[in-house]
Design a protein around this motif. Structure first.
Motif, PDB file in Angstrom:
ATOM      1  N   CYS A 117      41.664  33.944  49.618  1.00 15.31           N
ATOM      2  CA  CYS A 117      41.120  34.904  48.673  1.00 15.31           C
ATOM      3  C   CYS A 117      39.913  35.548  49.346  1.00 15.31           C
ATOM      4  O   CYS A 117      39.002  34.853  49.783  1.00 15.31           O
ATOM      5  N   TYR A 126      34.132  43.834  51.226  1.00 14.31           N
ATOM      6  CA  TYR A 126      35.415  43.151  51.241  1.00 14.31           C
ATOM      7  C   TYR A 126      35.769  42.919  52.709  1.00 14.31           C
ATOM      8  O   TYR A 126      35.728  43.846  53.522  1.00 14.31           O
ATOM      9  N   ASP A 190      45.583  45.175  46.904  1.00 14.48           N
ATOM     10  CA  ASP A 190      44.125  45.325  46.986  1.00 14.48           C
ATOM     11  C   ASP A 190      43.751  46.538  47.830  1.00 14.48           C
ATOM     12  O   ASP A 190      42.835  47.293  47.477  1.00 14.48           O
ATOM     13  N   TRP A 228      33.111  46.848  48.464  1.00 14.81           N
ATOM     14  CA  TRP A 228      33.436  45.955  47.345  1.00 14.81           C
ATOM     15  C   TRP A 228      32.777  46.515  46.091  1.00 14.81           C
ATOM     16  O   TRP A 228      31.584  46.329  45.866  1.00 14.81           O
ATOM     17  N   GLU A 231      33.107  46.259  39.965  1.00 17.60           N
ATOM     18  CA  GLU A 231      34.114  45.804  39.005  1.00 17.60           C
ATOM     19  C   GLU A 231      35.363  45.228  39.684  1.00 17.60           C
ATOM     20  O   GLU A 231      36.273  44.740  39.017  1.00 17.60           O
ATOM     21  N   GLN A 233      38.013  42.893  41.509  1.00 24.80           N
ATOM     22  CA  GLN A 233      38.378  41.486  41.653  1.00 24.80           C
ATOM     23  C   GLN A 233      39.618  41.404  42.538  1.00 24.80           C
ATOM     24  O   GLN A 233      40.646  42.016  42.234  1.00 24.80           O
ATOM     25  N   SER A 236      43.905  40.236  41.419  1.00 23.83           N
ATOM     26  CA  SER A 236      43.704  40.138  39.969  1.00 23.83           C
ATOM     27  C   SER A 236      44.988  40.299  39.163  1.00 23.83           C
ATOM     28  O   SER A 236      44.969  40.128  37.944  1.00 23.83           O
ATOM     29  N   GLU A 250      40.657  33.095  38.064  1.00 23.84           N
ATOM     30  CA  GLU A 250      40.468  34.166  39.021  1.00 23.84           C
ATOM     31  C   GLU A 250      40.000  33.577  40.340  1.00 23.84           C
ATOM     32  O   GLU A 250      39.649  32.394  40.418  1.00 23.84           O
ATOM     33  N   CYS A 251      40.013  34.364  41.393  1.00 20.69           N
ATOM     34  CA  CYS A 251      39.523  33.885  42.679  1.00 20.69           C
ATOM     35  C   CYS A 251      38.043  33.569  42.534  1.00 20.69           C
ATOM     36  O   CYS A 251      37.287  34.355  41.951  1.00 20.69           O
TER      37      CYS A 251
END
Length: 254
Positions: A117, A126, A190, A228, A231, A233, A236, A250-251
């Motif tokens: 993750c 990210y 993602d 990143w 908001e 995730q 998700s 969640e992660c």
């Protein structure tokens, strides 16, 4: 808390589905099935894992479960040091979770892959490492091009709309338009979300090229960074969420 997902590929349709989640809090490991396992069962005849026979159970252990530990190279092997160098893991940081995160834990004897993750890096971006997929389907000239790539070289993402197996497949291309692999399916959703927000800040760079006779699945190591958003995730969608309701949904990043 470190989080890894376990994905399974249907050998017929070649579809990849996340079917489980492994977490490690520094003391104990925990495994749960995710909603993706239900989809894999109903649509692709996925059989539950021998080590984890109950969909609704939370499995805990102070030792890494054999399904995962069997995907690690033994430290006693003479080529262990070279293996860690291929993964580009810094000296002293070669713990089991780090190795599985980077290597994918892929074996020729089954259809599973492990992936991490993503977590924000020191700059709040990210950041995820991955080995380019699909190299065995590329022509010899593409492999030769990979061998010429330099660390930090920028790669470009291109949507392969006409891919008969996945219309969202993302190609990895060089500046001069050579295809050098595919972005792993597990991060494609993602990547699309991140590109929709700020496409200029989604970057893929060459991390390391491992020459032959390194297996093709460990040949081209890349790293992807992106902004990143507050908001955002990772992972998700429903298929990544645990079936057992009282586990974290969640992660988790630290």
């Amino acid at each position: 808390m470190k989080t890894l997902f376990l994905a399974w590929q249907d050998p017929k349709s070649r579809a990849w589905l996340p079917i489980g989640r492994l977490t490690f809090d520094g003391t104990k490991y925990q495994f749960v099935y995710t909603q993706g396992a239900l989809e894999a069962q109903s649509q692709h005849k996925f059989q539950l894992l021998y080590s984890f026979p109950n969909l609704n159970h939370v499995y805990r252990s102070i030792e890494l479960f054999p399904l995962f530990s069997n995907r690690l190279m033994r430290r006693s092997r003479p080529d262990y040091k070279n293996y860690i160098e291929c993964l580009n893991i810094p000296e002293g940081e070669d713990d089991p979770v780090a190795i599985l995160s980077r290597s994918g834990g892929r074996k020729v004897t089954d259809n599973f892959e492990v992936f991490p993750c993503p977590e924000p890096d020191e700059n709040g971006l990210y950041h995820i490492h991955f080995f380019a997929h699909g190299l065995r389907h590329l022509p010899v000239c593409a492999i030769e091009k990979i061998d010429q790539l330099e660390p930090s070289e920028l790669l470009y993402l291109a949507n392969e709309f006409q891919n008969p197996y996945d219309s969202r497949a993302l190609l990895l291309c060089t500046k001069d338009h050579h295809i050098v692999g595919y972005c792993p399916r597990y991060i494609v959703d993602d990547v699309f979300k991140l590109k929709n927000k700020n496409p200029e800040l989604v970057k893929v760079h060459v991390e390391r090229v491992n020459p032959a006779p390194t297996p093709l699945q460990l040949r081209l190591l890349c790293n992807l960074t992106a902004e990143w958003q507050e908001e955002f995730q990772p992972f998700s969608s429903r298929e990544y969420q645990p079936i057992v309701a009282d586990t974290l949904a969640e992660c988790v990043t630290d």
